[in-house]
Scaffold this motif. Structure first.
Motif: not given
Length: 181
Positions: A74-78, A84-88, A115-118, A157-165
């Protein structure tokens, strides 16, 4: 005073129709740090501190990022680090598949490693993402400061909708996997 004591006039002094020379100061063109502030958004001061941008001595970014450890996807998407989020998530899925028949303790231990690596590399990863995006936008719109600013505000900036999706997608994947199992 004779004419030899006066400095020679430049061609601009002779032409009354030329525009006066513009004063040049360092505030006319924004610095890359100002552009990075536009990219990061509201938490720019916090990231400037984490990245040590205001430090007189160059230092690498701070090595630990709690939000990236606690909720990495969620941090990566935000922060718009979609690839990176997809690879993770694919790495987590691969570890879960490989350790499905192993003990649950081993699975939890192996799932903690990404998780530690990221968390250790999150600040560096985000700085790299921002500087790469900044270079791409500056290269595409060289000299057009207003266009660069608009493009950085749009892409940064950030993307809250990416986190929701992302939350919805992970919930659907978990539900389907439980139904199949």
């Amino acid at each position: 005073m004779n004419h030899l004591d006066t400095p020679p006039a430049s061609p601009a002094d002779d032409n009354p129709y030329l525009a006066p020379a513009a004063e040049v100061d360092g505030t006319t063109a924004p610095l890359d740090v100002d552009y990075l502030n536009l990219l990061v958004g509201p938490n720019a001061a916090l990231y400037r501190q984490r990245w040590h941008l205001d430090s007189p001595v160059p230092k690498p970014p701070r090595p630990w990022h709690w939000p990236a450890f606690l909720v990495p996807t969620y941090w990566l998407l935000h922060r718009k680090l979609y690839l990176a989020a997809i690879v993770f998530e694919l790495i987590l899925f691969g570890i879960a598949l490989l350790t499905a028949s192993a003990s649950p303790l081993l699975m939890v231990a192996l799932l903690a490693i990404p998780r530690v690596v990221i968390a250790v590399s999150a600040n560096r990863l985000y700085l790299h993402h921002c500087t790469r995006l900044l270079a791409r936008v500056e290269g595409a719109h060289a000299g057009q400061h207003n266009r660069i600013r608009a493009e950085l505000q749009r892409r940064g900036g950030t993307n809250v909708w990416a986190v929701v999706i992302g939350m919805a997608a992970i919930a659907v994947i978990n539900t389907v996997s439980r139904l199949v199992a």
